[in-house]
Design an enzyme around this catalytic site. Structure first.
Site, short mmCIF file in Angstrom:
data_model
loop_
_atom_site.label_atom_id
_atom_site.label_comp_id
_atom_site.label_asym_id
_atom_site.label_seq_id
_atom_site.Cartn_x
_atom_site.Cartn_y
_atom_site.Cartn_z
N ARG A 104 0.81 -1.23 0.00
CA ARG A 104 0.00 0.00 0.00
C ARG A 104 0.84 1.27 0.00
O ARG A 104 0.31 2.37 -0.20
CB ARG A 104 -0.94 -0.01 1.20
CG ARG A 104 -2.17 -0.91 1.01
CD ARG A 104 -3.15 -0.72 2.13
NE ARG A 104 -2.73 -1.40 3.35
CZ ARG A 104 -3.22 -1.14 4.55
NH1 ARG A 104 -4.12 -0.19 4.71
NH2 ARG A 104 -2.81 -1.82 5.60
N LYS B 225 9.29 -0.82 2.69
CA LYS B 225 8.50 0.00 3.60
C LYS B 225 9.31 0.54 4.78
O LYS B 225 9.20 1.72 5.14
CB LYS B 225 7.30 -0.80 4.12
CG LYS B 225 6.44 -0.02 5.10
CD LYS B 225 5.12 -0.70 5.39
CE LYS B 225 5.29 -2.03 6.08
NZ LYS B 225 3.98 -2.56 6.53
N GLY C 299 4.53 -15.14 6.88
CA GLY C 299 3.93 -14.70 8.14
C GLY C 299 4.97 -14.46 9.23
O GLY C 299 6.14 -14.85 9.13
N ARG D 3 27.17 27.42 4.14
CA ARG D 3 27.49 26.05 3.78
C ARG D 3 28.50 25.45 4.75
O ARG D 3 29.03 26.16 5.62
CB ARG D 3 28.01 26.02 2.34
CG ARG D 3 26.94 26.38 1.30
CD ARG D 3 27.53 26.58 -0.08
NE ARG D 3 28.26 25.40 -0.54
CZ ARG D 3 29.07 25.41 -1.59
NH1 ARG D 3 29.28 26.53 -2.28
NH2 ARG D 3 29.69 24.31 -1.96
N LYS E 212 31.08 29.70 2.45
CA LYS E 212 31.46 28.28 2.47
C LYS E 212 32.88 28.14 2.97
O LYS E 212 33.79 28.80 2.48
CB LYS E 212 31.32 27.69 1.06
CG LYS E 212 31.51 26.17 0.96
CD LYS E 212 32.95 25.75 0.70
CE LYS E 212 33.47 26.22 -0.63
NZ LYS E 212 34.86 25.68 -0.90
N ARG F 170 41.64 47.90 -12.01
CA ARG F 170 40.61 47.90 -13.05
C ARG F 170 41.10 48.77 -14.20
O ARG F 170 41.96 49.63 -14.03
CB ARG F 170 39.28 48.42 -12.50
CG ARG F 170 39.32 49.82 -11.94
CD ARG F 170 38.01 50.22 -11.30
NE ARG F 170 38.04 51.59 -10.81
CZ ARG F 170 37.62 51.98 -9.62
NH1 ARG F 170 37.15 51.10 -8.76
NH2 ARG F 170 37.67 53.25 -9.27
#
Length: 461
Positions: A15, A22, A78, A337, A355, A444
């Site tokens: 089921r 299960k 059983g 993290r 992290k 830069r």
């Protein structure tokens, strides 16, 4: 007294409508079977024997290293048949008080105290069965008692084999029992499959015990929840909410303020200090420690972490394998993290990821930034859009940022690199060499404006 604990875990669980055995479905972050093994472990020195069948290889792999002995049941005929297969593995030369406790892998919330009560009631000489009285006993085996006031247990009849009169009985068998090992061996080998299902019912040993004059003692379960089995996704979800409510109530009794205990999930252990507040929709996994006065905002996911006293974790933050210092502010929408270690009063803002990095007291990365494999000093201000480029395509490298450093917006720190104490890195810089303390570093291209430049246009067809 030797104690053997047999855990039935061979069922297919049709089921559940799942390829997964299960007993490997999860409840509060652990498999159903692991819950039962944890209960067995809480009873002290005892051997655990797990009967496997459907998906045996997966089930056995899941508990490898637990010390449990696995016994395969193929085919599944059983519970009595399963017990017959365990007989060679039970105490080889049982003493007068040796006991076997029988639990079920799909009945995960049996409490150690209840299991211990069964063992104590058995005392190596009686058959002790765990019962429960239900308003609707449909599907359960019924407890048959003597007519003289019903004090003596005479047997158990399965629902499918019960007469209409027997089906009116509300006291049911939970399946859990404890028996003297020597007698259990003899009883289970005498079982037959003369019943509607053509299976060997373990419950038939009750009648055999009565016939031998062995007292059968019924122990009542503490409550319904601890003996509920899982046979379908609906039942699993119901048990999840019952367990979460139980855990929420225990935390609230310890002083934690939960905004709504119905919207709380603990899938591990949580050790709270005083005056901890937790908003709705939070999920806690693994081992969590939360200091005094800390506040956890709505819809956070926190796994294997330590949250310091007075820290505030704003909504929608994810924390895994990290530590947050006292008075720190994290989030909203932040991600810590594994290996992230925030000092006291650190600020980690929205859409910041950390992290394997340490941040000293008072350091701030307030928005849209990444810190990976970095050592960040005290009182650092780490600008929006800045990142540590810690991976060269093959190896990880570390960035070291000294105390009182200011990193401008949209900077790339190409590791390995060290930014000296008190240094400033101008916005938009790509830094690939160490910078001296106390100086401004700008890396830069010079800004150029080109006169007469024309923007390209789309070609006409």
């Amino acid at each position: 007294m030797a104690l053997d604990i047999v855990i039935m875990a061979a069922g297919k669980g049709t089921r559940m409508k799942s390829r997964l055995p299960k007993v490997l479905h999860r409840l509060a972050g652990r498999t159903l079977l692991q819950h039962v093994l944890d209960t067995a472990a809480a009873l002290g020195e005892a051997r655990s024997l797990v009967v496997t069948g459907h998906g045996a290889a997966d089930v056995e792999q899941s508990i490898a290293g637990s010390g449990a002995i696995c016994v395969r049941q193929e085919p599944q005929l059983g519970t009595g048949h399963a017990m017959q297969l365990t007989v060679p593995h039970l105490a080889a030369a049982p003493g007068a008080e040796d006991t076997t406790l029988i639990l079920y892998g799909d009945v995960p919330l049996i409490e150690p105290a209840t299991a211990r009560a069964l063992v104590d009631a058995c005392a190596g000489s009686c058959l002790a069965v765990l019962t429960l009285t239900l308003d609707d006993p449909t599907g359960y085996g019924r407890i048959l008692r003597s007519a003289d006031g019903g004090a003596r247990v005479l047997g158990i009849v399965e629902h499918k084999d019960a007469s209409p009169e027997q089906r009116t009985i509300n006291e049911v068998n939970t399946g859990l029992m404890a028996a003297p090992t020597a007698l259990l061996k003899r009883w289970v080998m005498a079982l037959t499959n003369d019943n509607a299902q053509r299976e060997y019912y373990l419950t038939d040993i009750v009648a055999l015990a009565v016939a031998d004059g062995v007292p059968v003692i019924a122990i009542s379960a503490h409550d319904e929840t601890e003996v509920l089995g899982v046979n379908s996704p609906v039942q699993l979800a119901d048990l999840e909410r019952r367990l979460q409510r139980r855990q929420a109530e225990a935390l609230m009794e310890a002083g934690v303020r939960l905004a709504d205990p119905a919207r709380f999930d603990l899938r591990g252990t949580l050790e709270p200090g005083q005056d901890v507040e937790i908003d709705v929709g939070c999920v806690f996994e693994g081992r969590i420690v939360i200091g005094d006065g800390a506040r956890i905002g709505a819809h956070c996911v926190i796994r294997d972490a330590t949250i310091g006293a007075g820290a505030v974790i704003h909504p929608f933050t994810h924390i895994e394998g990290a530590s947050v210092g006292d008075g720190a502010l994290v989030g909203p929408y932040a991600r810590l993290r594994p290996g992230a270690a925030l000092g006291a009063e650190v600020h980690i803002g929205n859409f910041v990821e950390v992290k394997n990095s340490t941040l000293g007291r008072g350091a701030k990365a307030n928005h849209l930034a990444y810190l990976g494999d970095a050592t960040v000093g005290e009182r650092v201000n780490y600008g929006a859009g800045s990142i540590t480029a810690n991976y060269d395509g093959a190896n990880k490298h570390r960035t070291v940022i000294g105390n009182d450093v200011h990193i401008g917006s949209n900077c790339v720190l190409v590791a390995p690199v060290t930014i000296g104490d008190g240094a400033t890195v101008g916005g938009g810089s790509t830094v690939s060499k160490d910078t001296p303390p106390g100086q401004l570093t700008v890396a830069r291209a010079r800004q150029v404006s080109i006169a007469g430049w024309t923007r390209p246009v789309k070609a006409k067809k």
